[in-house]
Enzyme design. Structure first.
Site, PDB file in Angstrom:
ATOM      1  N   SER A 103     -27.244  48.004-104.287  1.00 41.90           N
ATOM      2  CA  SER A 103     -28.624  48.026-103.767  1.00 41.90           C
ATOM      3  C   SER A 103     -29.674  48.189-104.853  1.00 41.90           C
ATOM      4  CB  SER A 103     -28.787  49.062-102.652  1.00 41.90           C
ATOM      5  OG  SER A 103     -28.450  50.359-103.070  1.00 41.90           O
ATOM      6  N   ASP A 108     -18.069  45.554-103.543  1.00 41.72           N
ATOM      7  CA  ASP A 108     -18.423  46.757-104.282  1.00 41.72           C
ATOM      8  C   ASP A 108     -17.761  46.710-105.662  1.00 41.72           C
ATOM      9  OD1 ASP A 108     -19.039  49.267-105.233  1.00 41.72           O
ATOM     10  OD2 ASP A 108     -18.239  50.341-103.488  1.00 41.72           O
TER      11      ASP A 108
END
Length: 163
Positions: free
Chosen positions: A16, A127
């Site tokens: 993010s 991720d």
């Protein structure tokens, strides 16, 4: 009126903040920085106050992006001030929609890669945290690929549809 976008991943130290930095650069280059506010958060608070992962910083700086960041946890109360909440994977999408107190708030949540016309069926940004630098580089590529489509969608919201 300012249009507010928040990118959300798990800990707010890898994906993010990378998406925040890249999209902010797109917004600035488009001359929309007076109309669009960009930030990020995590679904969890494990890293609150920490800077971005050093691999995220390295990849961002190598790409010419700013990398200043402090992690924070997404709060359900933020939905009222946000226009768009951009999840980095389907787990985040589900977690955010569970936090939403209304259908309107849940409708503000979208997957980042849904803005990339070449993404295909897999809309998750993997991720990279437990991997190597190449995972962070792949993450940056996915974020960059989705940013033009996201910018076009946001531009339409702040400027109206083009003829």
């Amino acid at each position: 009126m300012t249009y507010r976008v928040c990118f959300v991943c798990t800990g707010n130290i890898c994906r993010s903040p990378m998406a925040e930095s890249v999209f902010r650069a797109h917004v600035e280059r488009a001359g929309l920085d007076e109309l669009v506010e960009v930030d990020s958060a995590g679904t969890g608070g494990w890293h609150e106050g920490d800077g971005a992962d050093e691999r995220t910083v390295a990849v961002l700086e190598a790409g010419g992006y700013e990398s200043g960041h402090a992690a924070r946890q997404f709060q359900a109360s933020w939905f009222s001030r946000l226009d768009l909440v951009v999840a980095l994977d389907t787990g985040h999408l589900k977690a955010l929609r569970r936090l939403a107190s209304s259908a309107e708030d849940a409708g503000k949540v979208r997957l980042l890669r849904s803005y990339d016309p070449t993404a295909g069926d897999d809309l998750d940004v993997p991720d990279p945290y437990y991997g190597h630098l190449d995972g962070f580089e792949a993450c940056l590529e996915m974020v960059e690929a989705a940013s033009p489509g996201l910018l076009a969608a946001v531009r339409e919201q702040v400027e109206g549809p083009t003829a």
